[in-house]
Design a protein around this motif. Structure first.
Motif, PDB file in Angstrom:
ATOM      1  N   GLY A 111      -5.863 -34.241 -24.880  1.00  0.00           N
ATOM      2  CA  GLY A 111      -7.130 -34.184 -24.188  1.00  0.00           C
ATOM      3  C   GLY A 111      -7.248 -35.367 -23.246  1.00  0.00           C
ATOM      4  N   GLU A 112      -8.413 -35.540 -22.652  1.00  0.00           N
ATOM      5  CA  GLU A 112      -8.607 -36.633 -21.704  1.00  0.00           C
ATOM      6  C   GLU A 112      -8.542 -37.996 -22.393  1.00  0.00           C
ATOM      7  N   ASP A 113      -9.176 -38.109 -23.574  1.00  0.00           N
ATOM      8  CA  ASP A 113      -9.253 -39.393 -24.271  1.00  0.00           C
ATOM      9  C   ASP A 113      -8.502 -39.415 -25.593  1.00  0.00           C
ATOM     10  N   LEU A 114      -8.164 -38.239 -26.101  1.00  0.00           N
ATOM     11  CA  LEU A 114      -7.569 -38.138 -27.434  1.00  0.00           C
ATOM     12  C   LEU A 114      -6.328 -37.244 -27.411  1.00  0.00           C
ATOM     13  N   VAL A 115      -5.425 -37.484 -28.357  1.00  0.00           N
ATOM     14  CA  VAL A 115      -4.263 -36.627 -28.567  1.00  0.00           C
ATOM     15  C   VAL A 115      -4.165 -36.348 -30.060  1.00  0.00           C
ATOM     16  N   LEU A 116      -4.061 -35.076 -30.439  1.00  0.00           N
ATOM     17  CA  LEU A 116      -3.882 -34.710 -31.836  1.00  0.00           C
ATOM     18  C   LEU A 116      -2.427 -34.372 -32.104  1.00  0.00           C
ATOM     19  N   LEU A 117      -1.928 -34.824 -33.256  1.00  0.00           N
ATOM     20  CA  LEU A 117      -0.545 -34.577 -33.683  1.00  0.00           C
ATOM     21  C   LEU A 117      -0.602 -33.783 -34.986  1.00  0.00           C
ATOM     22  N   PRO A 118      -0.575 -32.438 -34.918  1.00  0.00           N
ATOM     23  CA  PRO A 118      -0.779 -31.602 -36.107  1.00  0.00           C
ATOM     24  C   PRO A 118       0.223 -31.841 -37.227  1.00  0.00           C
ATOM     25  N   ALA A 178      -6.352 -22.549 -33.464  1.00  0.00           N
ATOM     26  CA  ALA A 178      -5.877 -21.355 -32.762  1.00  0.00           C
ATOM     27  C   ALA A 178      -4.354 -21.246 -32.842  1.00  0.00           C
ATOM     28  N   LEU A 179      -3.669 -22.373 -32.750  1.00  0.00           N
ATOM     29  CA  LEU A 179      -2.213 -22.372 -32.870  1.00  0.00           C
ATOM     30  C   LEU A 179      -1.781 -21.957 -34.278  1.00  0.00           C
ATOM     31  N   ARG A 180      -2.464 -22.465 -35.280  1.00  0.00           N
ATOM     32  CA  ARG A 180      -2.109 -22.122 -36.663  1.00  0.00           C
ATOM     33  C   ARG A 180      -2.253 -20.628 -36.912  1.00  0.00           C
ATOM     34  N   ARG A 181      -3.278 -20.021 -36.319  1.00  0.00           N
ATOM     35  CA  ARG A 181      -3.486 -18.578 -36.505  1.00  0.00           C
ATOM     36  C   ARG A 181      -2.387 -17.749 -35.838  1.00  0.00           C
ATOM     37  N   GLU A 182      -1.664 -18.357 -34.907  1.00  0.00           N
ATOM     38  CA  GLU A 182      -0.618 -17.640 -34.169  1.00  0.00           C
ATOM     39  C   GLU A 182       0.706 -17.580 -34.919  1.00  0.00           C
ATOM     40  N   PHE A 185       2.091 -13.991 -35.991  1.00  0.00           N
ATOM     41  CA  PHE A 185       1.859 -12.858 -35.100  1.00  0.00           C
ATOM     42  C   PHE A 185       3.087 -12.586 -34.229  1.00  0.00           C
ATOM     43  N   LEU A 186       3.122 -11.388 -33.688  1.00  0.00           N
ATOM     44  CA  LEU A 186       4.152 -11.012 -32.716  1.00  0.00           C
ATOM     45  C   LEU A 186       3.524 -11.028 -31.335  1.00  0.00           C
ATOM     46  N   PRO A 187       4.273 -11.105 -30.247  1.00  0.00           N
ATOM     47  CA  PRO A 187       5.740 -11.216 -30.230  1.00  0.00           C
ATOM     48  C   PRO A 187       6.211 -12.666 -30.374  1.00  0.00           C
ATOM     49  N   THR A 188       7.480 -12.794 -30.627  1.00  0.00           N
ATOM     50  CA  THR A 188       8.162 -14.088 -30.624  1.00  0.00           C
ATOM     51  C   THR A 188       9.415 -13.924 -29.778  1.00  0.00           C
ATOM     52  N   PRO A 189       9.650 -14.735 -28.777  1.00  0.00           N
ATOM     53  CA  PRO A 189       8.902 -15.948 -28.410  1.00  0.00           C
ATOM     54  C   PRO A 189       7.621 -15.635 -27.626  1.00  0.00           C
ATOM     55  N   LYS A 190       6.722 -16.651 -27.620  1.00  0.00           N
ATOM     56  CA  LYS A 190       5.468 -16.512 -26.881  1.00  0.00           C
ATOM     57  C   LYS A 190       4.961 -17.891 -26.471  1.00  0.00           C
ATOM     58  N   LEU A 191       4.499 -17.988 -25.227  1.00  0.00           N
ATOM     59  CA  LEU A 191       3.865 -19.215 -24.761  1.00  0.00           C
ATOM     60  C   LEU A 191       2.464 -19.292 -25.347  1.00  0.00           C
ATOM     61  N   LEU A 192       2.177 -20.369 -26.090  1.00  0.00           N
ATOM     62  CA  LEU A 192       0.885 -20.510 -26.759  1.00  0.00           C
ATOM     63  C   LEU A 192      -0.055 -21.468 -26.036  1.00  0.00           C
ATOM     64  N   LEU A 193       0.495 -22.492 -25.416  1.00  0.00           N
ATOM     65  CA  LEU A 193      -0.327 -23.489 -24.737  1.00  0.00           C
ATOM     66  C   LEU A 193       0.434 -24.018 -23.535  1.00  0.00           C
ATOM     67  N   SER A 194      -0.200 -23.985 -22.383  1.00  0.00           N
ATOM     68  CA  SER A 194       0.477 -24.376 -21.139  1.00  0.00           C
ATOM     69  C   SER A 194      -0.188 -25.594 -20.523  1.00  0.00           C
ATOM     70  N   ARG A 195       0.644 -26.502 -20.000  1.00  0.00           N
ATOM     71  CA  ARG A 195       0.145 -27.651 -19.242  1.00  0.00           C
ATOM     72  C   ARG A 195       0.768 -27.603 -17.847  1.00  0.00           C
ATOM     73  N   ASP A 196      -0.015 -27.138 -16.861  1.00  0.00           N
ATOM     74  CA  ASP A 196       0.518 -27.099 -15.507  1.00  0.00           C
ATOM     75  C   ASP A 196       0.391 -28.487 -14.873  1.00  0.00           C
ATOM     76  N   PRO A 197       1.052 -28.727 -13.736  1.00  0.00           N
ATOM     77  CA  PRO A 197       1.048 -30.067 -13.127  1.00  0.00           C
ATOM     78  C   PRO A 197      -0.347 -30.592 -12.824  1.00  0.00           C
ATOM     79  N   TYR A 198      -1.250 -29.715 -12.416  1.00  0.00           N
ATOM     80  CA  TYR A 198      -2.618 -30.126 -12.083  1.00  0.00           C
ATOM     81  C   TYR A 198      -3.328 -30.666 -13.319  1.00  0.00           C
ATOM     82  N   GLU A 199      -3.226 -29.924 -14.442  1.00  0.00           N
ATOM     83  CA  GLU A 199      -3.854 -30.367 -15.683  1.00  0.00           C
ATOM     84  C   GLU A 199      -3.218 -31.660 -16.180  1.00  0.00           C
TER      85      GLU A 199
END
Length: 382
Positions: A111-118, A178-182, A185-199
């Motif tokens: 995030g902007e101020d925080l990072v979580l490490l599951p 949300a990641l844990r719930r995934e 599920f199918l399909p595998t492989p699947k993109l779950l979270l994306s960080r584009d250059p702008y973000e």
């Protein structure tokens, strides 16, 4: 045109660039249309486990399987991982040439101020946070949450009210859930979270710096994201690509020979194995003896070569042939290390080897910027 000493920018033009300027120097440059990949999180399928090489190859949906070294596996998976397993991975390095991406099972939600490490535990605070009351306040806030996962508090959290941090923490925890719930599920492989250059640019930038853009749409988006209005500047006449002093620096990214301010130059030659950088004194001496000229040229070359490495996003091993000098070699080594300070990619300055050449290494992350710009130009022609 704006008149600022140091600022970030979003330049929309023939190509869209993100970056940073200090004085008349480009210190950071990224291609906005470029595929980022690094930081993306995938649900992946293990294809092969090679115990002898202490690694695995996993399918994340790319043409070439991703590389998962043992050091990036979770402790509980280092012995029991097998073909067919479904795992979550985060991209650490983009595909380079025929090599697949490098991934890790230690995922992070930024995030902007925080990072979580599951997959971790404990609280870490940015080293740049001021010692004393503010650092203690933020650490106490983090510990009061009794989180069952790891938490990093970034520099930008300094001065933020607990209510704002609580709001961001909740949003990040929702992403983790949300990641844990995934998982099943199918399909595998699947993109779950994306960080584009702008973000990525907005998350990683120094929040106290002004941000200049020539795009009204970007300006409105930045304000909607909560950036301070006095730090977001809309200037329709602003351009990096069309301003001579910056355009020349962009053009320099595509040539081997880069001039120095005293008439000398550096020559950058890339090979498959390493990058060789030669320092040449040129013809003008300005009445100086060679020893003084060599020291001056080496200092200018050190600054220029680090700038080119960072702007071009070069990586791997570098061998530099500086001019011969009677000065203590440690002085030059310290200068080069200083110019790498703040580089988001990990680098190591070895200094002079027994062969008399100066060696540097820099973490591999993705293809060089000139190569990515050329690829985009070709795609736009097609």
């Amino acid at each position: 045109m704006v008149n600022l000493d140091r600022f970030d920018f979003i330049d929309r033009g023939d190509m869209d660039f993100l970056g940073q300027v200090e004085g008349e120097d480009l210190t950071r440059l990224e291609l906005l249309e470029d595929n980022q990949w690094v930081g993306n999180i995938y649900r992946a399928r293990v294809d092969k486990v090679l115990e002898g090489m202490e690694c695995a190859f996993v399918d994340i949906g790319f043409k070439t399987n991703a590389f998962l070294p043992k050091k990036f596996m979770r402790p509980e998976n280092k012995e029991g991982l097998k073909a067919g397993d479904t795992i979550f991975v985060e991209v650490k390095k983009t595909p380079l040439g025929d090599k697949g991406a490098t991934v890790s099972m230690d995922i992070s939600i930024k995030g902007e101020d925080l990072v979580l490490l599951p997959k971790s535990q404990g609280i870490k605070l940015s080293k740049k946070l001021d010692r004393g009351g503010e650092r203690d306040r933020l650490e106490a806030w983090g510990r009061s949450k009794n989180l069952p996962l790891g938490l990093i508090i970034r520099t930008s959290a300094q001065g933020k009210a607990p209510a704002l941090l609580d709001q961001e923490l909740k949003a990040l925890l929702d992403q983790v859930e949300a990641l844990r719930r995934e998982r099943n599920f199918l399909p595998t492989p699947k993109l779950l979270l994306s960080r584009d250059p702008y973000e990525s640019f907005l998350l990683d930038r120094e929040a106290s710096l002004p941000l200049v853009t020539n795009s009204r749409a970007s300006y409105k988006d930045l304000l909607a994201r909560g950036l301070k209005k006095d730090l977001v500047i809309y200037d329709p006449d602003f351009t990096i690509q069309g301003t001579g002093v910056f355009r020349r620096q962009i053009d320099d990214l595509f040539v081997n020979q880069v001039p120095l301010k005293n008439g000398a130059n550096i020559v950058i030659d890339q090979t498959e194995a390493l990058t060789v950088i030669d320092v040449n004194s040129g013809k003008k001496t300005g009445g100086k003896d060679f020893s003084s000229l060599a020291d001056e040229t080496n200092d200018l070359a050190a600054q220029a070569l680090v700038k080119q490495i960072r702007l071009r996003n070069l990586s791997g091993m570098f061998v530099v042939d500086f001019l011969e000098s009677n000065r203590d070699p440690k002085v030059l080594k310290d200068r080069v290390e200083g110019f790498f300070k703040g580089d988001p990619l990990k680098s190591q300055v070895f200094g002079y080897t027994q062969m008399g050449l100066f060696e540097i290494s820099r973490q591999r992350a993705k293809d060089s910027l000139p190569k990515r710009i050329q690829n985009l130009r070709h795609r736009k022609k097609d």
